[in-house]
Each structure stands twice: as C-alpha cells, then as structure tokens.
Design an enzyme around this catalytic site. Structure first.
Site, PDB file in Angstrom:
ATOM      1  N   SER A 111      39.111  32.581  48.570  1.00  9.08           N
ATOM      2  CA  SER A 111      38.416  32.508  47.285  1.00  9.08           C
ATOM      3  C   SER A 111      36.939  32.216  47.447  1.00  9.08           C
ATOM      4  CB  SER A 111      39.014  31.384  46.425  1.00  9.08           C
ATOM      5  OG  SER A 111      40.386  31.552  46.228  1.00  9.08           O
ATOM      6  N   VAL A 122      34.659  29.927  37.763  1.00 10.64           N
ATOM      7  CA  VAL A 122      35.363  31.179  37.974  1.00 10.64           C
ATOM      8  C   VAL A 122      35.653  31.322  39.469  1.00 10.64           C
ATOM      9  CG1 VAL A 122      35.259  33.692  37.747  1.00 10.64           C
ATOM     10  CG2 VAL A 122      34.245  32.234  35.974  1.00 10.64           C
ATOM     11  N   GLU A 123      36.931  31.339  39.800  1.00 11.38           N
ATOM     12  CA  GLU A 123      37.386  31.554  41.176  1.00 11.38           C
ATOM     13  C   GLU A 123      37.807  33.018  41.288  1.00 11.38           C
ATOM     14  OE1 GLU A 123      40.931  29.937  44.186  1.00 11.38           O
ATOM     15  OE2 GLU A 123      40.716  29.069  42.172  1.00 11.38           O
ATOM     16  N   ILE A 124      37.270  33.686  42.290  1.00 12.87           N
ATOM     17  CA  ILE A 124      37.638  35.088  42.538  1.00 12.87           C
ATOM     18  C   ILE A 124      38.308  35.126  43.895  1.00 12.87           C
ATOM     19  CG2 ILE A 124      36.837  37.466  42.685  1.00 12.87           C
ATOM     20  CD1 ILE A 124      34.308  36.454  41.113  1.00 12.87           C
TER      21      ILE A 124
END
Length: 128
Positions: A111, A122-124
């Site tokens: 992440s 916001v974690e992607i």
C-alpha cells in the site's frame, strides 16, 4: 447476511476539488443520478460507488456527524503499485507512507497512503 459494500458517502468541503482528485488522479467516473426530489453525484468504480455530499448541504438521512476528512479508505488498484505511484507523482500528490506491507480483506497487500482534498486518508493497494 451481508455480502458486500455497495456504496459509501463522502462529505466534501470542495466538491470540484474532490471530483478532480477521484476522477483525474484515481480514475473513477463521475455519475449523476436522480432521487424523486433532487439530482445527486457519485464517483463510480468497479461495482461500487461513492456518493458525494457537500458539507452543510448533506442529503437526509445522513451520518450523525458528517464531516469532511473523517474517512479512512482503502482501494485496491487494477494496475501495479509502481504505476499508482507514477500517477500520484505526476499529479503532485504527496505519498504519506509507503510502499508498505499491510493486510487486506483477502490477504497480504502492498500500500501507499495519500490524502484527498478534504484530508481523508486514502490507502491505495495491490494484493501480493
């Protein structure tokens, strides 16, 4: 009993900046829909969507305390994490942390963390 999340609601201070971040940076699609009484906006991706509420003009019913910046979201990317990082860098979005190893709903993920215009976390991520 519960199968999946259909949508969540994001409360924003700056609708235009919010829409730009989620469409231009994260690649979501802006959609408009009508209820019996009003037009609404949502950000669509995969089989989910994020409904948008403007702070102080929220639709009812709403969360008890609906405030911008109170969400902590994790999205699974459809591209490599390296491609995500390149896209974030191209849009001058600072990475707060990452890449780091985490655990998602279905196992190990890698992440990066950023903030949207309302300061939501916001974690992607991508699955290993």
């Amino acid at each position: 009993m519960i199968d999946r999340i259909d949508h969540i609601v994001l409360t924003t201070r700056d609708k235009d900046a919010c829409i730009r971040f989620y469409t231009e940076v994260l690649g979501m699609e802006l959609v408009r829909f009508r209820t019996p009484t009003e037009e609404r906006l949502a950000l669509s991706f995969g089989a989910q969507k994020i409904n948008l509420h403007e702070w102080g003009r929220e639709f009812m019913p709403r969360a008890h305390v609906a405030v911008p910046g109170s969400l902590d979201l994790c999205f699974i990317a459809s591209v490599s994490l390296e491609e995500v990082i390149r896209k974030l860098e191209a849009h001058v979005i600072p990475i707060l942390e990452g890449p780091v190893a985490k655990t998602g709903a279905r196992g190990r993920i890698r992440s990066v963390y950023v903030r949207d215009p309302d300061l939501n976390l916001v974690e992607i991520s991508v699955y290993n």
